[in-house]
Design a protein around this motif. Sequence first.
Motif, PDB file in Angstrom:
ATOM      1  N   ILE A  41       0.845  -1.195   0.000  1.00 11.84           N
ATOM      2  CA  ILE A  41       0.000   0.000   0.000  1.00 11.84           C
ATOM      3  C   ILE A  41       0.879   1.242   0.000  1.00 11.84           C
ATOM      4  O   ILE A  41       1.856   1.320   0.735  1.00 11.84           O
ATOM      5  N   TYR A  42       0.501   2.197  -0.848  1.00 15.62           N
ATOM      6  CA  TYR A  42       1.164   3.498  -0.915  1.00 15.62           C
ATOM      7  C   TYR A  42       0.114   4.570  -0.683  1.00 15.62           C
ATOM      8  O   TYR A  42      -1.030   4.414  -1.084  1.00 15.62           O
ATOM      9  N   ARG A  43       0.522   5.670  -0.061  1.00 13.53           N
ATOM     10  CA  ARG A  43      -0.366   6.808   0.148  1.00 13.53           C
ATOM     11  C   ARG A  43       0.314   8.054  -0.390  1.00 13.53           C
ATOM     12  O   ARG A  43       1.526   8.174  -0.326  1.00 13.53           O
ATOM     13  N   ALA A  44      -0.479   8.977  -0.886  1.00 14.17           N
ATOM     14  CA  ALA A  44       0.031  10.272  -1.330  1.00 14.17           C
ATOM     15  C   ALA A  44      -0.949  11.347  -0.881  1.00 14.17           C
ATOM     16  O   ALA A  44      -2.155  11.224  -1.104  1.00 14.17           O
ATOM     17  N   GLU A  45      -0.426  12.363  -0.254  1.00 11.80           N
ATOM     18  CA  GLU A  45      -1.253  13.459   0.232  1.00 11.80           C
ATOM     19  C   GLU A  45      -1.729  14.324  -0.934  1.00 11.80           C
ATOM     20  O   GLU A  45      -1.063  14.416  -1.966  1.00 11.80           O
ATOM     21  N   ALA A  46      -2.867  14.968  -0.766  1.00  8.63           N
ATOM     22  CA  ALA A  46      -3.334  15.953  -1.739  1.00  8.63           C
ATOM     23  C   ALA A  46      -2.341  17.114  -1.732  1.00  8.63           C
ATOM     24  O   ALA A  46      -1.733  17.418  -0.705  1.00  8.63           O
ATOM     25  N   VAL A  47      -2.170  17.745  -2.883  1.00  5.48           N
ATOM     26  CA  VAL A  47      -1.122  18.752  -2.991  1.00  5.48           C
ATOM     27  C   VAL A  47      -1.627  20.150  -3.338  1.00  5.48           C
ATOM     28  O   VAL A  47      -0.837  21.025  -3.624  1.00  5.48           O
ATOM     29  N   SER A  48      -2.926  20.380  -3.278  1.00  5.21           N
ATOM     30  CA  SER A  48      -3.451  21.694  -3.642  1.00  5.21           C
ATOM     31  C   SER A  48      -3.515  22.609  -2.437  1.00  5.21           C
ATOM     32  O   SER A  48      -3.950  22.218  -1.360  1.00  5.21           O
ATOM     33  N   ASN A  49      -3.086  23.846  -2.643  1.00  2.08           N
ATOM     34  CA  ASN A  49      -3.199  24.836  -1.574  1.00  2.08           C
ATOM     35  C   ASN A  49      -4.271  25.876  -1.901  1.00  2.08           C
ATOM     36  O   ASN A  49      -4.524  26.765  -1.122  1.00  2.08           O
ATOM     37  N   LYS A  50      -4.887  25.742  -3.077  1.00  2.72           N
ATOM     38  CA  LYS A  50      -5.944  26.657  -3.509  1.00  2.72           C
ATOM     39  C   LYS A  50      -7.091  25.824  -4.086  1.00  2.72           C
ATOM     40  O   LYS A  50      -6.945  25.220  -5.135  1.00  2.72           O
ATOM     41  N   VAL A  51      -8.208  25.772  -3.387  1.00  2.06           N
ATOM     42  CA  VAL A  51      -9.345  24.990  -3.858  1.00  2.06           C
ATOM     43  C   VAL A  51     -10.504  25.930  -4.155  1.00  2.06           C
ATOM     44  O   VAL A  51     -10.996  26.614  -3.267  1.00  2.06           O
ATOM     45  N   VAL A  52     -10.928  25.939  -5.429  1.00  2.00           N
ATOM     46  CA  VAL A  52     -12.025  26.790  -5.871  1.00  2.00           C
ATOM     47  C   VAL A  52     -13.229  25.941  -6.280  1.00  2.00           C
ATOM     48  O   VAL A  52     -14.361  26.286  -5.983  1.00  2.00           O
ATOM     49  N   ASP A  53     -12.973  24.811  -6.969  1.00  2.00           N
ATOM     50  CA  ASP A  53     -14.049  23.974  -7.497  1.00  2.00           C
ATOM     51  C   ASP A  53     -13.545  22.533  -7.565  1.00  2.00           C
ATOM     52  O   ASP A  53     -12.649  22.237  -8.342  1.00  2.00           O
ATOM     53  N   THR A  54     -14.099  21.661  -6.750  1.00  2.00           N
ATOM     54  CA  THR A  54     -13.614  20.274  -6.697  1.00  2.00           C
ATOM     55  C   THR A  54     -14.215  19.372  -7.770  1.00  2.00           C
ATOM     56  O   THR A  54     -13.731  18.259  -7.976  1.00  2.00           O
ATOM     57  N   MET A  55     -15.240  19.837  -8.468  1.00  2.00           N
ATOM     58  CA  MET A  55     -15.889  19.023  -9.493  1.00  2.00           C
ATOM     59  C   MET A  55     -14.894  18.661 -10.594  1.00  2.00           C
ATOM     60  O   MET A  55     -14.290  19.529 -11.203  1.00  2.00           O
ATOM     61  N   GLY A  56     -14.725  17.379 -10.822  1.00  2.00           N
ATOM     62  CA  GLY A  56     -13.857  16.919 -11.900  1.00  2.00           C
ATOM     63  C   GLY A  56     -12.433  16.595 -11.487  1.00  2.00           C
ATOM     64  O   GLY A  56     -11.642  16.137 -12.315  1.00  2.00           O
ATOM     65  N   ALA A  57     -12.093  16.808 -10.230  1.00  2.00           N
ATOM     66  CA  ALA A  57     -10.717  16.532  -9.798  1.00  2.00           C
ATOM     67  C   ALA A  57     -10.376  15.049  -9.927  1.00  2.00           C
ATOM     68  O   ALA A  57      -9.285  14.692 -10.385  1.00  2.00           O
ATOM     69  N   GLY A  58     -11.298  14.184  -9.551  1.00  2.00           N
ATOM     70  CA  GLY A  58     -11.065  12.746  -9.702  1.00  2.00           C
ATOM     71  C   GLY A  58     -10.962  12.339 -11.157  1.00  2.00           C
ATOM     72  O   GLY A  58     -10.143  11.492 -11.526  1.00  2.00           O
ATOM     73  N   ASP A  59     -11.770  12.975 -12.009  1.00  2.00           N
ATOM     74  CA  ASP A  59     -11.690  12.707 -13.446  1.00  2.00           C
ATOM     75  C   ASP A  59     -10.326  13.112 -13.993  1.00  2.00           C
ATOM     76  O   ASP A  59      -9.742  12.402 -14.813  1.00  2.00           O
ATOM     77  N   ALA A  60      -9.823  14.267 -13.555  1.00  2.00           N
ATOM     78  CA  ALA A  60      -8.496  14.719 -13.997  1.00  2.00           C
ATOM     79  C   ALA A  60      -7.423  13.737 -13.539  1.00  2.00           C
ATOM     80  O   ALA A  60      -6.521  13.385 -14.300  1.00  2.00           O
ATOM     81  N   PHE A  61      -7.542  13.273 -12.294  1.00  2.00           N
ATOM     82  CA  PHE A  61      -6.599  12.286 -11.751  1.00  2.00           C
ATOM     83  C   PHE A  61      -6.554  11.058 -12.657  1.00  2.00           C
ATOM     84  O   PHE A  61      -5.485  10.638 -13.105  1.00  2.00           O
ATOM     85  N   PHE A  62      -7.710  10.488 -12.938  1.00  2.00           N
ATOM     86  CA  PHE A  62      -7.754   9.250 -13.711  1.00  2.00           C
ATOM     87  C   PHE A  62      -7.453   9.455 -15.192  1.00  2.00           C
ATOM     88  O   PHE A  62      -6.874   8.582 -15.834  1.00  2.00           O
ATOM     89  N   ALA A  63      -7.819  10.600 -15.745  1.00  2.00           N
ATOM     90  CA  ALA A  63      -7.515  10.856 -17.158  1.00  2.00           C
ATOM     91  C   ALA A  63      -6.008  10.875 -17.394  1.00  2.00           C
ATOM     92  O   ALA A  63      -5.513  10.339 -18.392  1.00  2.00           O
ATOM     93  N   GLY A  93     -15.168  25.458 -13.068  1.00  2.00           N
ATOM     94  CA  GLY A  93     -15.640  24.908 -14.334  1.00  2.00           C
ATOM     95  C   GLY A  93     -14.633  23.991 -14.981  1.00  2.00           C
ATOM     96  O   GLY A  93     -13.732  23.462 -14.341  1.00  2.00           O
ATOM     97  N   GLN A  94     -14.799  23.806 -16.281  1.00  2.00           N
ATOM     98  CA  GLN A  94     -13.936  22.891 -17.017  1.00  2.00           C
ATOM     99  C   GLN A  94     -12.521  23.436 -17.081  1.00  2.00           C
ATOM    100  O   GLN A  94     -12.305  24.641 -17.218  1.00  2.00           O
ATOM    101  N   LYS A  95     -11.572  22.531 -17.006  1.00  2.00           N
ATOM    102  CA  LYS A  95     -10.156  22.915 -17.041  1.00  2.00           C
ATOM    103  C   LYS A  95      -9.398  21.873 -17.832  1.00  2.00           C
ATOM    104  O   LYS A  95      -9.388  20.701 -17.475  1.00  2.00           O
ATOM    105  N   THR A  96      -8.783  22.280 -18.922  1.00  2.00           N
ATOM    106  CA  THR A  96      -7.894  21.395 -19.658  1.00  2.00           C
ATOM    107  C   THR A  96      -6.517  21.512 -19.034  1.00  2.00           C
ATOM    108  O   THR A  96      -5.997  22.618 -18.876  1.00  2.00           O
ATOM    109  N   ILE A  97      -5.947  20.387 -18.674  1.00  2.00           N
ATOM    110  CA  ILE A  97      -4.621  20.386 -18.064  1.00  2.00           C
ATOM    111  C   ILE A  97      -3.611  20.014 -19.141  1.00  2.00           C
ATOM    112  O   ILE A  97      -3.671  18.923 -19.708  1.00  2.00           O
ATOM    113  N   THR A  98      -2.694  20.919 -19.407  1.00  2.00           N
ATOM    114  CA  THR A  98      -1.703  20.651 -20.439  1.00  2.00           C
ATOM    115  C   THR A  98      -0.500  19.935 -19.836  1.00  2.00           C
ATOM    116  O   THR A  98      -0.265  19.983 -18.620  1.00  2.00           O
TER     117      THR A  98
END
Length: 108
Positions: A41-63, A93-98
């Motif tokens: 088992i491995y764990r990794a902490e969340a790394v965001s220090n600025k949270v505005v909109d959590t919708m889609g974060a899991g989708d970004a992770f898996f994409a 809202g929507q965010k494309t991550i380059t």
Amino acid sequence: RLATQNPFGPIEESVLKLAEIADRVVVTLGRNGAIGWQGQIYRAEAVSNKVVDTMGAGDAFFAITACIASETEMPNLLRIGNAAGALKVQTVGQKTITRDELLAYLNR
């Protein structure tokens, strides 16, 4: 939790149960980061220090991680996925991550 019939127990129990049928397992935990299995088992902490909109974060992770999962060791996979999620939660809202944004975030 639903797939492993573990609604309230430790998430590690679900990960270990899934590890019985898969060599690699990843579960996102929102603000608590992510947990994965690859021989252990491995764990990794969340790394965001600025949270505005959590919708889609899991989708970004898996994409992002789905594209590199077969050739990336679990600690790095979790780190990269969490970085993708962190980039997403910083924008409403929507965010494309380059690729360049992700690499800059990881190298900061």
